[in-house]
Each structure stands twice: as structure tokens, then as C-alpha cells.
Scaffold this active site. Structure first.
Site, PDB file in Angstrom:
ATOM      1  N   ARG A  96      -3.220  -2.834   5.377  1.00  0.00           N
ATOM      2  CA  ARG A  96      -2.701  -2.456   4.194  1.00  0.00           C
ATOM      3  C   ARG A  96      -3.432  -2.084   3.153  1.00  0.00           C
ATOM      4  NH1 ARG A  96       2.294  -1.970   2.145  1.00  0.00           N
ATOM      5  NH2 ARG A  96       3.235  -3.238   0.372  1.00  0.00           N
ATOM      6  N   THR A 384       9.059   3.909   5.246  1.00  0.00           N
ATOM      7  CA  THR A 384       8.201   3.677   6.017  1.00  0.00           C
ATOM      8  C   THR A 384       8.577   3.910   7.440  1.00  0.00           C
ATOM      9  OG1 THR A 384       9.282   1.179   6.580  1.00  0.00           O
ATOM     10  CG2 THR A 384       7.523   1.155   4.964  1.00  0.00           C
ATOM     11  N   THR A 402       3.071   3.210   6.423  1.00  0.00           N
ATOM     12  CA  THR A 402       3.820   3.718   5.411  1.00  0.00           C
ATOM     13  C   THR A 402       2.824   4.231   4.596  1.00  0.00           C
ATOM     14  OG1 THR A 402       5.334   3.126   3.657  1.00  0.00           O
ATOM     15  CG2 THR A 402       3.736   1.352   3.937  1.00  0.00           C
ATOM     16  N   ASP A 426       3.970  -0.987  -4.818  1.00  0.00           N
ATOM     17  CA  ASP A 426       4.495  -2.409  -4.424  1.00  0.00           C
ATOM     18  C   ASP A 426       4.104  -3.503  -5.043  1.00  0.00           C
ATOM     19  OD1 ASP A 426       6.508  -1.702  -2.307  1.00  0.00           O
ATOM     20  OD2 ASP A 426       4.953  -1.918  -0.702  1.00  0.00           O
ATOM     21  N   SER A 455       4.262  -6.408   0.958  1.00  0.00           N
ATOM     22  CA  SER A 455       4.793  -5.751   1.682  1.00  0.00           C
ATOM     23  C   SER A 455       6.110  -6.504   2.475  1.00  0.00           C
ATOM     24  CB  SER A 455       4.194  -5.290   2.921  1.00  0.00           C
ATOM     25  OG  SER A 455       4.731  -4.674   3.716  1.00  0.00           O
ATOM     26  N   GLY A 476      12.587   0.786   5.576  1.00  0.00           N
ATOM     27  CA  GLY A 476      13.447   0.616   4.727  1.00  0.00           C
ATOM     28  C   GLY A 476      13.249  -0.412   3.558  1.00  0.00           C
ATOM     29  N   GLY A 477      11.959  -0.639   3.125  1.00  0.00           N
ATOM     30  CA  GLY A 477      11.559  -1.729   1.954  1.00  0.00           C
ATOM     31  C   GLY A 477      12.157  -2.640   2.427  1.00  0.00           C
TER      32      GLY A 477
HETATM   33  N1  GLY Z   1       5.980  -0.066   1.204  1.00  0.00           N
HETATM   34  C1  GLY Z   1       6.877  -0.851   1.875  1.00  0.00           C
HETATM   35  C2  GLY Z   1       6.311  -1.837   2.500  1.00  0.00           C
HETATM   36  O1  GLY Z   1       5.349  -2.466   2.638  1.00  0.00           O
HETATM   37  O2  GLY Z   1       7.237  -2.756   2.442  1.00  0.00           O
END
Ligand code: GLY
Length: 575
Positions: A96, A384, A402, A426, A455, A476-477
Site C-alpha cells: 500500500r 481498483t 489500485t 483514502d 483501504s 469498487g472502493g
Molecule cells: N483505493 C481503494 C481502496 O484501497 O480501497
């Protein structure tokens, strides 16, 4: 190893199983790769045929997606790779992005404390320290069998020789208005402003050269000349990321979060993802109800599923963030008795009001913390990409990666040919302010130097009788978490095959906004009316939530690949 792309394509079409978005899963007796782009799936399958394992294939697929799926595949972003070797050994590789060292809690607010629109979304200040290159290289060097040069060869070839654009990809790149604001993005991704047509060949010579440099000296991205080039480019644009940020970036090999749902075992994403924890908490609540008896797609089943998500997302909002900066109460949130207490608050015939939820008293420290820490707003874009791999030995990889939003910050480093993420978005930008998506999060996810933003990415592996059964994940977030849960429930409780479960209508609830999101036209008007009569607001979702999954048939050992029917380019490729 060198690849001839055209020969590779013909060979694959002649000998391999290709399918995507169909009505049935693709069957293969040895190995399977499923991703959002056929050429990326082919790259992974070909690597396994050349002697690589699932990790080699996943790294090949990941680099190939950076070329053929530039809205989310990336080397300028980050991700999570969940690996389960056939020995049972599990690794969760966290690459990340982190906030630059100069990031501050109020960096996206003006002097009056108002959130500055778009600052964390578009442009240089939105960029977090990219982790993808280090993460993919770490996975390859620790768990792969081939060399980095071998697994990166397909991506390099795709970038150099180009590939024909689908109608959707051509249209999406050509019409993304914020890409046009940055000269290199416009030049590379919008054909210099002329736009792309279906079938035109998209070549990326700068990206090919960058990938070659990484394949030769992977550390260049973080310590060498490339690191200086990246930092200098961002500095000139007004961003705060430095060479020191790149030099200090670390991949984390974390313990996966584990739970049980009825008779299966879940292995999923721990913090800094909220995904695995919220998934297991939802399933723990749902386990108290007989979903099969309620009936697939019935109002009763939608009600129970939505109520469980509502409670898990309420806890997610309050407690979750980077575990290296604050204790995240994962053990409590996935406790079965805690879920049992939550389940008692679900009325059989009435939707709950999100703002009136009362957390069970099982863990007083959770209630105390919640009183002391009001929730914060956060924007959570929806794009993503996920890919799944199973090899002939039964090693499995679930990766979600992502740039955050489609095309991330929209900033391209022209000389290197790749887009930079906008993962800083985020984080929670300001206390107490719901974002444009209405999402709310707690103090644990405030912006801070070197922190990882929370995330929702949920790469997940499911075991049945101790054996590899499902490899799951979605884009999809926040809908990633509920898409994975929907698919697992579809296969487990409703007996759908993996393709039917991936294609099945999705149900989403995320605490706030207080509404149930249902894919339009895919639930009967009677069902919707019953849910509304129970006090629920019902709306369409903001996102289609592509999922790319694999099931293993435990009686035959066959690998069953399911690429989502919602997406035009995805494919399951097996042999
Ligand atoms: N940016 C999307 C996630 O990490 O959930």
C-alpha cells in the site's frame, strides 16, 4: 525468455481455454488466471506454462495490467497480494502507498479549515509513495521460481509493441477530462488530444523502457536515478514526495486475518485494509440466520445481508486505520459472540436507522473509544482492479491493486510513461465532514506522515475442509467488501457456480449514506417495494464492482475461472 506477442496470442487461442464474462465458468485442469484484461491473464498463464508458479504468474499479470489496463493496473500505485502456497503457508504482502513524510493532518484544508476541493484527488499533492514495484519485486524474489526479467517480459513486450484498444478502453481514456489537464497524460493516454478509436494499437515506449530498467535493476525505482527522476518531477509540480520517501518505503509481509463462516475458513486482508475484518464481521453476523431458507434475492435475504453490512461498516468507520500507527481492534470485531450480540439488534421486518445503531456492550473499550473519537469524513473512489491465480500445484494468489481513482492523480511522469496514484484521498480529510460519497471514517484514518491510508481492498482465499476452494476479489472502493461477501454467499449459501455468483445482482450497504444499494433492474419490483415498506431507502449503486475469481472443484481438482460479465476486457485463461 523472449515472447513473440502475436505467436503467443495464436498459441493461446489454439491451445488454451479463454472465456470472460460469459454464463459459465471457464474450466481448466491445471492452472487458471483471471483478470480484467485478456492480455494480462494470458501473460500469467504463459508464465506458468513456462515453469513459473502462481506467484510468478501473479507478478507477470500485475506488470501486464500496468500496461493494458492503465486506469487501475499500475506501477505508480499500490496493492495487496494474498498468497497461499500449497503447503498451507500464507503471506499477505502489503505494498500500500504511504503518505510522504511531509504530509500533515490538515494538508487538504484551507486556513479556515475547509476541505479544498480536489486537492487530494487530482494533481501532484494527491500522490502517495508508490509501493507496487517494491511489492511485486518482493513477491517474485521471495515466492516466485523464475527471474524478474522472465516475468516482466510480457509486460515489456506489450508496452513496446502495443495492443489493440477495445471500444470501452479507447472511449474511457479519450474522454477522461482530468487527464487532459496534464500534458504528458494527454500526449500518452489521449493520443495528443486526438483521442483513440476502437482497434487502434496503443504503444507505450517510455513505459517499456521504464519496465526494462526495473527488470534490470529493481531498486532503481526507490534508490537510483529513477527515484531522483520521480521525486524531481513531483517537486516541480508542487507535490511533497521526496527521494527520502522513496528510499524509506517498506513492503510489509503481514499476518492475514482469518475467520470461519459456517463450514468454511476465510483468509483475507488485515489492516491497513478494512476488507477482511469487515467481511468476516458481516459473515459472523449472517451466520446467525438461515439465508438459504430466506431464498436468493428475496426481500428477507437482502434485508439480512444489508443489516449485517450496516453493522460491520459502522465498526469499520469507527475503528479502522493503519495498524502501525494505532491499535485496530480486529480481534474484537471478528469475535463470534460480538457478532451474535449484533445479530440480536436486527429486526426481522424493519430496516435499522444507521445513526441509531447501538454497539453491543460485549467490549466496553470499543464503546469508550467510540465516545472519545468522533468519526471523520473520507472520500473513497471506486476504481481498483483484482486478479486471481491458481497454479497446477495448488498455490494460489489473490491480488487487488489500485491507483485509487481511475487514472489516479491523472499525473503522468512523461519520461517514464506511468501514472501516479491519488491514494492520499483514502485518508479522512477533515473531522466530521461526510465526503462526496457520504462515507465516514474515524480518527484512526487521519492523514499523517508515513501512514498508510485505510483501504477496502479485500483479496480473499476460502478453504473448505482445509483445501483451497475459492480465490476472490473485486474492484469498487467500499463495494469491494460487499462484492466479495455477495459472491461467497452466492456460492456457499445459494449453490451458485462461481460464474453465476460473480455475475449475480449485488447488494451494498455501508452504514452511511443510510440506504441499500441494489443493481437496477436486477431485483424484482416486489422485492424493492418490500424493502422500502420496511423503512429502507433503496438506490442504484455508484459502481459496477468488477470481480475476477476462481473456484477449485474439490471433487475433480478442476480450476473454474470467472471473469465478471460487467466488464468487456476481462478473461479467465486456463490450461
Ligand atoms: N483505493 C481503494 C481502496 O484501497 O480501497
Amino acid at each position: 525468455m523472449r515472447f513473440d506477442l502475436r505467436a503467443l496470442l495464436f498459441a493461446l487461442i489454439a491451445t488454451d481455454c479463454l472465456a470472460g464474462g460469459g454464463a459459465h465458468p471457464e474450466h481448466a485442469s491445471h492452472a487458471m488466471v483471471v483478470s480484467q484484461h485478456e492480455l494480462a491473464s494470458q501473460a500469467g498463464a504463459q508464465i506458468m506454462k513456462a515453469g513459473g508458479n502462481a506467484v510468478d504468474a501473479a507478478v507477470a499479470t500485475g506488470f501486464a495490467l500496468a500496461v493494458v489496463h492503465p486506469n487501475a493496473g499500475n506501477i505508480g500505485g499500490g496493492g495487496f497480494m494474498l498468497i497461499r502456497m500449497n503447503s498451507g503457508e500464507v503471506h499477505f504482502v502489503d505494498y500500500r502507498e504511504t503518505a510522504p513524510a511531509r504530509a500533515t493532518e490538515r494538508m487538504y484544508q484551507d486556513a479556515q479549515g475547509n476541505v479544498i476541493p480536489n486537492l487530494s484527488l487530482v494533481g501532484y499533492q494527491a500522490v502517495g509513495v508508490p509501493g507496487s514495484v517494491k511489492g511485486l519485486v518482493y513477491a517474485e524474489q521471495h515466492f516466485g521460481k523464475l527471474t524478474l526479467q522472465q516475468v516482466m517480459a510480457p509486460a515489456i513486450r506489450l508496452a513496446r509493441e502495443g495492443f489493440p484498444l477495445s471500444w470501452g478502453a479507447a472511449r474511457m481514456m479519450s474522454t477522461e477530462k482530468d487527464l487532459a489537464r496534464f500534458a504528458d497524460s494527454r500526449r500518452i493516454f489521449q493520443n495528443g488530444g486526438r483521442g483513440w478509436r476502437q482497434g487502434e494499437v496503443f504503444k507505450q515506449p517510455e513505459l517499456a523502457r521504464t519496465l526494462e530498467r526495473i527488470a534490470a535493476i529493481p531498486d532503481e525505482f526507490y534508490h537510483g536515478r529513477m527515484a531522483q527522476e520521480i521525486a524531481e518531477f513531483i517537486r516541480q509540480g508542487g507535490g511533497s514526495l521526496t527521494t527520502e520517501d522513496l528510499a524509506h518505503y517498506q513492503v510489509k509481509d503481514r499476518e492475514a486475518v482469518r475467520g470461519k463462516y459456517r463450514n468454511v475458513e476465510i483468509v483475507s486482508a488485515p489492516p491497513p485494509s478494512s476488507g477482511g475484518t469487515a467481511l468476516i464481521e458481516s459473515l459472523n453476523i449472517l451466520e446467525r440466520f438461515d439465508l438459504a431458507q430466506a431464498g436468493l434475492g428475496s426481500a428477507k435475504s437482502v434485508h439480512l445481508i444489508a443489516e449485517s453490512y450496516r453493522r460491520a461498516f459502522f465498526d469499520r468507520a469507527q475503528f479502522m486505520g493503519d495498524p502501525d500507527f494505532a491499535a485496530v481492534p480486529v480481534t474484537q470485531l471478528i469475535d463470534k459472540d460480538y457478532a451474535a450480540a449484533w445479530s440480536k439488534s436486527i429486526e426481522p421486518e424493519q430496516g435499522s436507522v444507521s445513526l441509531k445503531l447501538e454497539r453491543p456492550a460485549k467490549f466496553p473499550e470499543l464503546n469508550r473509544y467510540a465516545r472519545e473519537h468522533p468519526v471523520f469524513g473520507v472520500a473513497e473512489p471506486h476504481h481498483t482492479t483484482h486478479y486471481s491465480v491458481v497454479d497446477a500445484e495448488g498455490n494460489a494468489v489473490a491480488t487487488t491493486t489500485t491507483l485509487n481513482d481511475d487514472y489516479g492523480s491523472r499525473v503522468t511522469i512523461g519520461s517514464l510513461g506511468f501514472l501516479l496514484n491519488n491514494e492520499m484521498d483514502d485518508f479522512a480529510a477533515k473531522p466530521g465532514v461526510p465526503n462526496v460519497y457520504g462515507l465516514i471514517q474515524g480518527a484512526a484514518n487521519a492523514v499523517g506522515p508515513n501512514k498508510r491510508p485505510l483501504s477496502a481492498m479485500t483479496p480473499t482465499i476460502v478453504l473448505k475442509k482445509g483445501k483451497l476452494w475459492l480465490v476472490l476479489g473485486a474492484e469498487g472502493g467500499p463495494t469491494i467488501i460487499t462484492s466479495v461477501a455477495n459472491i461467497l454467499i452466492g456460492v456457499h449459501d445459494y449453490g451458485l457456480d462461481i460464474q453465476e455468483a460473480v455475475n449475480a445482482p449485488r447488494i451494498h450497504q455501508q452504514w452511511l449514506p443510510d440506504r441499500i444499494e441494489l443493481e437496477p433492474g436486477r431485483f424484482s419490483p416486489d422485492t424493492v417495494r418490500l424493502l422500502q415498506a420496511a423503512g429502507n431507502k433503496v438506490t442504484p449503486p455508484d459502481v459496477d464492482g468488477d470481480a475476477e475469481c476462481i473456484a477449485v472443484d474439490l471433487s475433480t481438482g478442476e480450476r473454474l475461472g470467472a471473469s465478471d460479465a460487467r466488464n468487456e476486457n476481462g478473461r479467465a485463461v486456463g490450461y
